[in-house]
Design a protein around this motif. Structure first.
Motif, PDB file in Angstrom:
ATOM      1  N   ILE A 151       5.986  24.471  43.859  1.00 29.77           N
ATOM      2  CA  ILE A 151       6.574  23.281  43.276  1.00 29.77           C
ATOM      3  C   ILE A 151       7.698  22.889  44.458  1.00 29.77           C
ATOM      4  N   ILE A 152       7.231  21.447  44.840  1.00 30.47           N
ATOM      5  CA  ILE A 152       8.038  21.103  46.033  1.00 30.47           C
ATOM      6  C   ILE A 152       9.280  20.177  45.320  1.00 30.47           C
ATOM      7  N   LEU A 153      10.692  20.261  45.576  1.00 28.36           N
ATOM      8  CA  LEU A 153      11.422  19.639  45.044  1.00 28.36           C
ATOM      9  C   LEU A 153      12.365  18.638  46.011  1.00 28.36           C
ATOM     10  N   ALA A 154      12.338  17.419  45.791  1.00 30.28           N
ATOM     11  CA  ALA A 154      12.764  16.410  46.630  1.00 30.28           C
ATOM     12  C   ALA A 154      13.959  15.434  46.114  1.00 30.28           C
ATOM     13  N   PRO A 155      14.841  14.952  46.780  1.00 27.97           N
ATOM     14  CA  PRO A 155      15.844  14.333  46.568  1.00 27.97           C
ATOM     15  C   PRO A 155      15.451  13.217  45.668  1.00 27.97           C
ATOM     16  N   GLY A 156      16.425  12.714  44.586  1.00 29.83           N
ATOM     17  CA  GLY A 156      16.208  11.828  43.664  1.00 29.83           C
ATOM     18  C   GLY A 156      15.680  12.687  42.425  1.00 29.83           C
ATOM     19  N   GLY A 157      15.556  14.060  42.476  1.00 32.13           N
ATOM     20  CA  GLY A 157      15.201  14.911  41.237  1.00 32.13           C
ATOM     21  C   GLY A 157      13.545  14.530  41.026  1.00 32.13           C
ATOM     22  N   VAL A 158      12.938  14.369  42.184  1.00 24.87           N
ATOM     23  CA  VAL A 158      11.221  14.577  42.024  1.00 24.87           C
ATOM     24  C   VAL A 158      10.796  15.717  42.442  1.00 24.87           C
ATOM     25  N   ALA A 159       9.810  16.082  41.341  1.00 26.67           N
ATOM     26  CA  ALA A 159       9.296  17.378  41.652  1.00 26.67           C
ATOM     27  C   ALA A 159       7.588  17.230  41.888  1.00 26.67           C
ATOM     28  N   LYS A 160       6.948  18.004  42.492  1.00 27.16           N
ATOM     29  CA  LYS A 160       5.706  17.904  42.500  1.00 27.16           C
ATOM     30  C   LYS A 160       5.162  19.246  42.638  1.00 27.16           C
ATOM     31  N   ILE A 161       3.833  19.356  41.781  1.00 26.09           N
ATOM     32  CA  ILE A 161       3.484  20.697  41.640  1.00 26.09           C
ATOM     33  C   ILE A 161       1.945  20.846  41.809  1.00 26.09           C
ATOM     34  N   TRP A 162       1.577  21.807  42.551  1.00 22.94           N
ATOM     35  CA  TRP A 162       0.197  22.322  42.774  1.00 22.94           C
ATOM     36  C   TRP A 162      -0.128  23.697  42.240  1.00 22.94           C
ATOM     37  N   LEU A 163      -1.370  23.905  42.105  1.00 25.53           N
ATOM     38  CA  LEU A 163      -1.803  25.160  41.455  1.00 25.53           C
ATOM     39  C   LEU A 163      -2.722  25.763  42.608  1.00 25.53           C
ATOM     40  N   THR A 164      -2.347  26.868  43.208  1.00 31.38           N
ATOM     41  CA  THR A 164      -2.969  27.715  44.384  1.00 31.38           C
ATOM     42  C   THR A 164      -3.192  28.926  44.188  1.00 31.38           C
ATOM     43  N   GLY A 165      -3.989  29.578  45.050  1.00 26.98           N
ATOM     44  CA  GLY A 165      -4.031  30.966  45.189  1.00 26.98           C
ATOM     45  C   GLY A 165      -5.029  31.482  46.129  1.00 26.98           C
ATOM     46  N   GLY A 166      -4.379  32.362  47.005  1.00 25.12           N
ATOM     47  CA  GLY A 166      -5.053  32.881  48.290  1.00 25.12           C
ATOM     48  C   GLY A 166      -5.796  31.861  49.052  1.00 25.12           C
ATOM     49  N   CYS A 167      -6.905  32.203  49.061  1.00 26.63           N
ATOM     50  CA  CYS A 167      -8.109  31.472  50.134  1.00 26.63           C
ATOM     51  C   CYS A 167      -8.703  30.239  49.261  1.00 26.63           C
ATOM     52  N   LEU A 168      -8.106  30.036  48.120  1.00 25.47           N
ATOM     53  CA  LEU A 168      -8.763  28.981  47.389  1.00 25.47           C
ATOM     54  C   LEU A 168      -8.245  27.729  47.421  1.00 25.47           C
ATOM     55  N   LYS A 169      -8.945  26.494  47.249  1.00 26.81           N
ATOM     56  CA  LYS A 169      -8.408  25.118  47.395  1.00 26.81           C
ATOM     57  C   LYS A 169      -7.440  24.957  46.406  1.00 26.81           C
TER      58      LYS A 169
END
Length: 216
Positions: A151-169
């Motif tokens: 989860i990346i948190l940015a000014p203005g109250g914006v959040a973006k989320i990714w599902l990740t894992g080890g060597c996977l895309k």
């Protein structure tokens, strides 16, 4: 302890779940993970990450504190994560993730609710065979899971989320807009004081270039 407003109505659910003797989650791995980040120089202090799992149980403050930073103050990273972050054990796969954080660059305090749909939880349970990227050639294959939320948190109250894992895309899950917390930092318990001031490097960058609202 005072609960965040979005969780007050869920206390009864939590108590009910505990009373029914819910056991440990039935997962193919011991824990899943949450990684927290922010754009460079846009410094953040996370007050609390709360989770409602797919059983309807509420878990408060599963993660908090400092975050890692991307290599660029503007926009989102091209690649995120790799399976690190804070291990979340004893909690089933999430249905909702709540993040409350202090954006020290502004400064401002935000709350955001991130909905985790069923298809994401299904992806988290799929075993995937992948070449072990932590090894030099030859790279043996191994079974891996998409078990980390970055989860990346940015000014203005914006959040973006990714599902990740080890060597996977990684899989990008979405962009969410939080709301300003009416209580202010630390739920109004610290006289409006933020966790700490921005670093001299962050202050110098913001003074020269400003905060790049709109790039997130």
């Amino acid at each position: 302890m005072k609960l965040p407003a979005p969780l007050l109505w869920l206390v009864a659910v939590l108590l009910s779940g505990c009373a029914n003797g819910q056991g440990r989650p039935d997962l193919p791995y011991g824990s899943w993970n949450i990684g927290l980040g922010a754009p460079s120089h846009m410094e953040v202090w996370v007050e609390s990450v709360d989770v409602i799992d797919r059983r309807g149980l509420v878990f408060e403050r599963v993660h908090s504190g400092t975050v890692s930073y991307t290599g660029n103050p503007v926009g989102w990273p091209k690649r995120v994560g790799g399976g690190g972050g804070k291990s979340i054990s004893g909690v089933d796969l999430p249905e909702f993730i709540f993040v409350r954080w202090q954006s020290l660059a502004e400064p401002q305090t935000y709350n955001v609710r991130i909905n985790i749909p069923l298809w994401v939880r299904e992806e988290m349970l799929k075993p995937r065979e992948v070449a072990d990227c932590s090894r030099k050639e030859p790279r043996p294959t191994k079974i891996a899971y998409l078990s980390t939320f970055d989860i990346i948190l940015a000014p203005g109250g914006v959040a973006k989320i990714w599902l990740t894992g080890g060597c996977l895309k990684s899989i990008e899950l979405g962009r969410f807009e939080g709301k300003i917390s009416k209580d202010g930092p630390d739920m109004g318990n610290n006289n409006g004081q933020y966790a700490y001031p921005p670093s001299p490097e962050a202050e110098a960058y913001i003074k020269k270039f400003g905060i790049p609202y709109g790039s997130w």
